[in-house]
Design a protein around this motif. Structure first.
Motif, PDB file in Angstrom:
ATOM      1  N   SER A 176      42.714  50.153  35.029  1.00 16.80           N
ATOM      2  CA  SER A 176      42.149  51.105  34.069  1.00 16.80           C
ATOM      3  C   SER A 176      43.028  52.353  34.053  1.00 16.80           C
ATOM      4  O   SER A 176      43.557  52.778  35.085  1.00 16.80           O
ATOM      5  CB  SER A 176      40.731  51.504  34.476  1.00 16.80           C
ATOM      6  OG  SER A 176      39.854  50.419  34.336  1.00 16.80           O
ATOM      7  N   TRP A 369      45.626  47.018  24.645  1.00 15.03           N
ATOM      8  CA  TRP A 369      44.831  47.279  25.861  1.00 15.03           C
ATOM      9  C   TRP A 369      45.446  48.383  26.718  1.00 15.03           C
ATOM     10  O   TRP A 369      44.767  48.982  27.542  1.00 15.03           O
ATOM     11  CB  TRP A 369      44.655  45.980  26.643  1.00 15.03           C
ATOM     12  CG  TRP A 369      44.234  44.858  25.753  1.00 15.03           C
ATOM     13  CD1 TRP A 369      44.967  43.751  25.418  1.00 15.03           C
ATOM     14  CD2 TRP A 369      43.003  44.750  25.019  1.00 15.03           C
ATOM     15  NE1 TRP A 369      44.278  42.958  24.545  1.00 15.03           N
ATOM     16  CE2 TRP A 369      43.066  43.534  24.276  1.00 15.03           C
ATOM     17  CE3 TRP A 369      41.858  45.545  24.926  1.00 15.03           C
ATOM     18  CZ2 TRP A 369      42.022  43.117  23.446  1.00 15.03           C
ATOM     19  CZ3 TRP A 369      40.818  45.115  24.098  1.00 15.03           C
ATOM     20  CH2 TRP A 369      40.913  43.925  23.375  1.00 15.03           C
ATOM     21  N   ASN A 374      41.910  49.588  29.115  1.00 18.08           N
ATOM     22  CA  ASN A 374      41.123  48.590  29.853  1.00 18.08           C
ATOM     23  C   ASN A 374      41.961  47.915  30.944  1.00 18.08           C
ATOM     24  O   ASN A 374      43.162  47.756  30.789  1.00 18.08           O
ATOM     25  CB  ASN A 374      40.626  47.507  28.885  1.00 18.08           C
ATOM     26  CG  ASN A 374      39.603  48.048  27.926  1.00 18.08           C
ATOM     27  OD1 ASN A 374      39.935  48.813  27.040  1.00 18.08           O
ATOM     28  ND2 ASN A 374      38.353  47.676  28.109  1.00 18.08           N
ATOM     29  N   ARG A 397      35.794  45.640  30.785  1.00 15.52           N
ATOM     30  CA  ARG A 397      35.414  46.995  30.382  1.00 15.52           C
ATOM     31  C   ARG A 397      36.186  48.037  31.206  1.00 15.52           C
ATOM     32  O   ARG A 397      36.511  47.795  32.367  1.00 15.52           O
ATOM     33  CB  ARG A 397      33.906  47.161  30.622  1.00 15.52           C
ATOM     34  CG  ARG A 397      33.340  48.485  30.160  1.00 15.52           C
ATOM     35  CD  ARG A 397      31.927  48.661  30.693  1.00 15.52           C
ATOM     36  NE  ARG A 397      30.956  47.839  29.993  1.00 15.52           N
ATOM     37  CZ  ARG A 397      30.349  48.183  28.845  1.00 15.52           C
ATOM     38  NH1 ARG A 397      30.629  49.344  28.267  1.00 15.52           N
ATOM     39  NH2 ARG A 397      29.479  47.379  28.300  1.00 15.52           N
ATOM     40  N   PHE A 398      36.443  49.180  30.600  1.00 17.08           N
ATOM     41  CA  PHE A 398      37.105  50.279  31.301  1.00 17.08           C
ATOM     42  C   PHE A 398      36.367  50.577  32.603  1.00 17.08           C
ATOM     43  O   PHE A 398      35.146  50.741  32.605  1.00 17.08           O
ATOM     44  CB  PHE A 398      37.129  51.542  30.424  1.00 17.08           C
ATOM     45  CG  PHE A 398      37.804  52.708  31.083  1.00 17.08           C
ATOM     46  CD1 PHE A 398      39.180  52.842  31.026  1.00 17.08           C
ATOM     47  CD2 PHE A 398      37.069  53.650  31.789  1.00 17.08           C
ATOM     48  CE1 PHE A 398      39.818  53.899  31.656  1.00 17.08           C
ATOM     49  CE2 PHE A 398      37.697  54.712  32.423  1.00 17.08           C
ATOM     50  CZ  PHE A 398      39.075  54.838  32.351  1.00 17.08           C
TER      51      PHE A 398
END
Lengths: 425, 425
Positions: A176, A369, A374, A397-398
């Protein structure tokens, strides 16, 4: 390849000392790197072995290849550009200091393309030296794939971690956004540049980053019956080679048979818009970040970089702000995507590594992305008929890095050494 | 003080050449800086004058003081720390390259506190050398206040632009987060560090940044009858000295008489929480950003920095993530605040510059807005009975920098040279 987790176990069992584990990396590099060209600079062997002998901490005995885009106070840091030949930074990059504080040693600086952009370097793909290893973290992916080091660090602005990991058949992990510090890395685009990691397998890369950061990232068992996987083809699907399409379908097929729920996920228009916005946003920032080099050493930049910087200089602040708004919207929309699935599955690249060293391949399946931030994992294991790796990308998901890593690890085990297509004659 | 706009006009009218305008800055610095100590390093006079003579672009003839936290390839960059004495960076920071590309010259590197944190440097306040100029951009604020240069660049992580601007009686502008690139600035906290600017008046600083960035930032006329100003006292109000309270009340009073609508705005709890979260978030990142210095040169760090880095090292990733969530919530809530007002007015500091050089003062009225990323302006003009400046802070919605600058400019004109309190005996 050298497995990070196997080395740790061997050290724990007393079968090997940290010094021996690091010496093995220097030996392997001495044996193989003349052909592969993964390292730009090796650390001094004896100094490094002495440091490994003294090391304590959760990464003692681990030799790491560090992309030559991160500052090291004790080794030249050249960013893949002749402009900075022999540059000696005043301090270690934050991530290099973290490595050392945890007991790891820097085996050397791995080859980066020029300023981590598209101009290829000379590194070869260990799976077939006639093919590109991908870029821009070319040397980091190759060093792990060739078994020179168990861990290497790279960066991704478009697809510079996931794509070379896919091409070289190793696990790649782009965390992330801002999970790891970028302090002391040469900036290309501050909204996009993200540190990433290479290791033999997904469990290796997860365990390494867990120990590096103190975060709960080690893979954990996945319950397939409650797992919802989104197959994310999008309009780019036709840009993936048939072998790559087959690899992604094989992964969803096996996951489905193992009990996971597979759903097709369409791309929201906000995300297509964000993918299209990536280049202009990147180039505007790169034009600022590399203004010194452009203004003072223009003739020593590659054509492809110079042209992109010039494009960036033509972008107005208003156009850039609009791209930033598109990126913000995409981050929100991406969050909504994960209301219905736990992870998304996509190609990690358009296909296997292209032959030749004149291109590092396309980041088209990665750059969205990087923009949304993410976590992305390349799952290695599948090969084509000629034995070249085909990577499958898992994303979550982040902030749900552990979910992405755990599902990728589960998939890696499901896929084993699967082969796509007929054996070549 | 030297007004940026006056210099531009004089050059345009042919009354002064760019070379003469820059020479005046070297002369003023030679005359005054022995007492003030604003510059750590001056550029070579003749080389710089020759560059000014050759310069073209919208900033030709402008000499800029650059905080010694930004890399310059042709001058030492020491970050206010003996650890980096004599450090020569490989490239200019992005903002320095921008300056030069637009025709400005770097007059020299201005004094920063150690790594732009709290340990005071030796710079004195030009308004009264027995007082601190504030920090961490001590030299930049003092260089402008003393009339050595028309423009100086600083950075703010807590209150390091607005506070020294207030203490020295100059205009200070901290733009929206990431409006200006931080590439090539020594990182303290990547979520907070923000480039900022000093000039004689608000119109000067706005025109300068407009020319530097190509953005529509020059001040524009304000229609008071449609202007809604929020007086943002909060529970911190009692931390402001009576003179400072009177200064803010004077500003709202005059604005109200001029036709603006003044409303009291209460602080949402999400913003109080964010202010409280600032320190832990900052220190966690600083501990990573300065890990090389801590690990290798701990005995050359000040006590206050070492203690804060140690606090940062004790913070868990989970606690840091929680602080980041608090910051995200605060950014959303700040947006909502500006549904009902155009700008907020607060004290720029707790009072006038404290006497002595043992502290650079408190950032308590600034750090929340560094965290939320809103544009902030110090409006100069008001003084206390002893002639020391009292700054009023204007802030606007994220990205509405021009609104903040325009209202601040309007307020500066309304306030003139107002004086608070009785003349001291």
């Amino acid at each position: 390849m050298q497995s990070f987790l196997s080395i740790l176990s061997a050290i724990e069992r007393g079968e090997v000392t940290p010094r021996q584990a690091v010496a093995k990396c220097f030996d392997a590099t001495a044996a193989k790197d003349a052909e592969i060209g993964a390292f730009r600079t090796m650390a001094d062997r004896e100094t490094t072995l002495a440091a490994a002998e003294q090391a304590s901490g959760p990464l003692a005995g681990i030799a790491v290849g560090v992309k030559d885009i991160f500052d090291t106070h004790d080794m030249p840091t050249e960013f893949g550009s002749a402009i900075h030949a022999g540059n000696r930074p005043a301090a270690d990059a934050a991530i290099v200091a973290m490595l050392r504080a945890k007991g790891a040693v820097v085996a050397g600086k791995t080859v980066t393309t020029e300023f981590a952009f598209l101009q290829p370097a000379d590194t070869r793909n260990p799976r077939n030296p006639a093919h590109t290893p991908g870029g821009s973290s070319s040397g980091s992916a190759a060093a792990v794939a060739a078994g020179m080091v168990p861990i290497a660090i790279g960066t991704q602005t478009g697809g510079s971690v996931i794509r070379p990991a896919a091409y070289c058949g190793v696990a790649g992990y782009k965390p992330s956004f801002r999970l790891l510090p970028m302090v002391g890395a040469k900036t290309f685009s501050w909204s996009l540049d993200t540190a990433g990691f290479f290791a033999a397998g997904v469990a290796d890369v997860a365990a390494f980053v867990a120990r590096l950061t103190g975060r709960a990232l080690a893979v954990e068992p996945v319950d397939p019956s409650s797992l919802r996987i989104g197959l994310y083809r999008t309009s780019l699907w036709e840009e993936a080679a048939p072998d790559m399409q087959a690899a992604v379908e094989l992964a969803t097929d096996r996951a489905g048979r193992a009990g996971a729920t597979i759903v097709e996920v369409d791309e929201p228009s906000a995300l297509s818009a964000a993918r299209a916005a990536h280049l202009e946003l990147q180039n505007f920032e790169a034009a600022m970040a590399l203004a010194f080099e452009y203004d003072n050493h223009r003739d020593r930049l590659s054509d492809v970089l110079r042209q992109n910087l010039e494009q960036g200089r033509q972008t107005t602040p208003e156009a850039y702000d609009e791209k930033r708004r598109i990126a913000r919207r995409a981050r929100r929309e991406t969050g909504a995507l994960f209301e219905t699935v736990d992870v998304l599955l996509t190609p990690a690249a358009t296909g296997a590594a292209p032959e030749g060293l004149s291109s590092t391949g396309s980041p088209v399946f990665n750059k969205l992305w990087t923009l949304t931030g993410n976590p992305c994992i390349n799952v290695p294991g599948i090969t084509d008929a000629s034995g070249m790796p085909l990577g499958v990308q898992v994303l979550a998901r982040f902030g749900r890095d552990r979910m992405a890593l755990s599902v990728a690890w589960w998939l890696q085990a499901l896929l084993g050494d699967a082969r796509i297509g007929a054996q070549k004659q």
